[in-house]
Scaffold this active site. Structure first.
Site, PDB file in Angstrom:
ATOM      1  N   ASP A   1     -32.125  -8.376 -20.934  1.00  0.00           N
ATOM      2  CA  ASP A   1     -31.445  -7.490 -19.988  1.00  0.00           C
ATOM      3  C   ASP A   1     -32.457  -6.544 -19.354  1.00  0.00           C
ATOM      4  OD1 ASP A   1     -28.964  -6.082 -18.864  1.00  0.00           O
ATOM      5  OD2 ASP A   1     -30.027  -4.459 -19.884  1.00  0.00           O
TER       6      ASP A   1
ATOM      7  N   TYR B   1     -35.120   0.427 -14.154  1.00  0.00           N
ATOM      8  CA  TYR B   1     -36.038   0.626 -15.273  1.00  0.00           C
ATOM      9  C   TYR B   1     -37.485   0.638 -14.781  1.00  0.00           C
ATOM     10  CZ  TYR B   1     -31.964  -0.705 -18.113  1.00  0.00           C
ATOM     11  OH  TYR B   1     -30.722  -0.796 -18.684  1.00  0.00           O
TER      12      TYR B   1
ATOM     13  N   LYS C   1     -29.221  -5.744 -12.803  1.00  0.00           N
ATOM     14  CA  LYS C   1     -28.187  -4.815 -12.372  1.00  0.00           C
ATOM     15  C   LYS C   1     -28.281  -4.555 -10.876  1.00  0.00           C
ATOM     16  CE  LYS C   1     -28.178  -2.883 -16.991  1.00  0.00           C
ATOM     17  NZ  LYS C   1     -29.440  -3.452 -17.524  1.00  0.00           N
TER      18      LYS C   1
ATOM     19  N   LEU D   1     -31.207   5.960 -35.282  1.00  0.00           N
ATOM     20  CA  LEU D   1     -30.873   5.242 -36.516  1.00  0.00           C
ATOM     21  C   LEU D   1     -32.092   4.562 -37.136  1.00  0.00           C
ATOM     22  CD1 LEU D   1     -27.376   3.836 -35.524  1.00  0.00           C
ATOM     23  CD2 LEU D   1     -27.903   5.657 -37.161  1.00  0.00           C
TER      24      LEU D   1
END
Length: 385
Positions: free
Chosen positions: A99, A104, A130, A288
């Protein structure tokens, strides 16, 4: 946003919890370090793939993908050489879902991703990009963005039909590939204050332009699927009510740390329409894995450090690492067709792949539910040997 990167030590997290501290103990390794993979590998550690469903909507090839934002310089600079090594590692490890976006790095991610992908037949991978911003070259000052060392382009929002088709053509040229499988309407979302107007007005523009144009492109066979790539659920839910999308990239919305609203409100409405979900930011942009950052510049919620420490302590008791638990948790719901954590180094790619091959014991998930650290009805992976 702080540039310091913190590495989570699970044993220290358990000790911190035992001492009734709400925070994890951390050390400070070099940027790009990875949380070691812990646990027993399954007998078959090959990456899971999506089985085509007769009459069903398009789903990506591999359930683990690679998010392209770090290749464009999100959070830290990335060189061409580092991006190439990361993409080569992803391909070698079996990742076949990728992706990216014109946004970006203002085209950098697409160019860097295409350097690897143009060497492979298009049928061998799934590629999503996108639409919503058009890029134009400039020798003048660049607009202010959060990208590190972006390409020398200016951007303008355009959700019209003509702008959408041009955006797809521009992406193909930057990537150097023959087709896009998935096109996602990007950042048309309530939290995006850069839109220049309320998001509902931009949505109306897309409803008349981008959405019917992408449907035509799907009917023409130029793309296989379209949807939205957004950080909030409202545009995705409105789109399934008013149009015919296939897939949604939901970033910042479903993780082991924060998932109940998405699980109970968003997922059922998408599943009802047969629309699958690509989970973006399953590691909360590194939170995380022990980094002291939460998503993309958002302040760390007051409740997050204590909850992260408690989940890490359960991981320690069962001999697994938090990244592994987080990735497999995000992948578990039936509506999810892929998870796309970003990576800026080959080591991060290989660690994510290794995490998907760990056999997490059922008792681990049962303890998380018993301690009310995840929702009682949250889907969890099957405990395969």
């Amino acid at each position: 946003m702080t540039s310091r990167r913190h590495f989570l030590t699970l044993a220290a997290a358990g000790a911190a919890l035992a001492a009734a501290s709400p925070l994890m103990a951390q050390s400070s390794p070099a940027p790009g370090s990875v949380l070691p993979t812990r646990g027993t590998p399954r007998a078959n550690t090959a990456l899971a793939t999506n089985t085509p469903r007769p009459g069903g909507r398009f789903r990506p090839l591999t359930r683990l993908g690679l998010g392209g934002a770090p290749l464009g310089g999100s959070l830290a600079p990335t060189t061409d050489e580092a991006a190439h090594a990361t993409m080569a590692a992803a391909w070698a490890a079996g990742i076949r879902t990728f992706d990216t976006s014109p946004w970006y790095g203002l085209g950098l991610s697409e160019r860097r991703m295409g350097r690897e992908l143009h060497n492979h037949p298009a049928a061998d991978y799934t590629l999503s990009s996108k639409t919503g911003r058009l890029l134009t070259g400039t020798a003048g000052p660049l607009q202010k963005t959060n990208w590190h060392d972006p390409a020398p382009f200016r951007y303008a929002y355009d959700y019209s039909a003509a702008g959408t088709r041009r955006s797809v053509e521009d992406s193909l040229n930057r990537l150097g590939v023959s087709q896009l499988d998935i096109v996602l309407i990007h950042d048309l979302s309530p939290e995006n204050k850069d839109l220049g107007m309320p998001w509902e007005q931009r949505f109306a523009e897309a409803a008349k332009g981008a959405m019917p144009e992408l449907t035509r492109m799907r009917e023409e066979g130029l793309i296989k699927a379209w949807g939205f790539g957004v950080n909030r659920p409202q545009p995705a839910l409105r789109a399934v009510a008013e149009a015919d999308p296939d897939i949604m990239l939901l970033a910042c919305q479903y993780s082991i740390l924060d998932h109940e609203a998405t699980l109970h409100e968003t997922f059922p409405k998408l599943a009802e329409k047969g629309v699958s979900v690509m989970v973006g930011s399953p590691l909360l942009a590194g939170y995380l894995t022990g980094r002291e950052r939460y998503l993309y510049g958002s302040p760390i919620p007051e409740w997050a450090p204590a909850k992260r420490a408690k989940i890490a302590a359960v991981c320690e008791r069962h001999g697994i690492d938090l990244r592994t638990a987080a990735l497999q948790f995000a992948d578990a719901p039936e509506v999810v067709s892929s998870i796309i954590p970003g990576a800026r180094t080959p080591e991060q790619v290989r660690a994510n792949v290794a995490s998907m091959g760990i056999a997490i014991p059922a008792d681990f998930w049962a303890e998380l539910k018993q301690e009310k650290l995840i929702a009682a009805d949250a889907p969890v992976p099957a405990s395969l040997g």
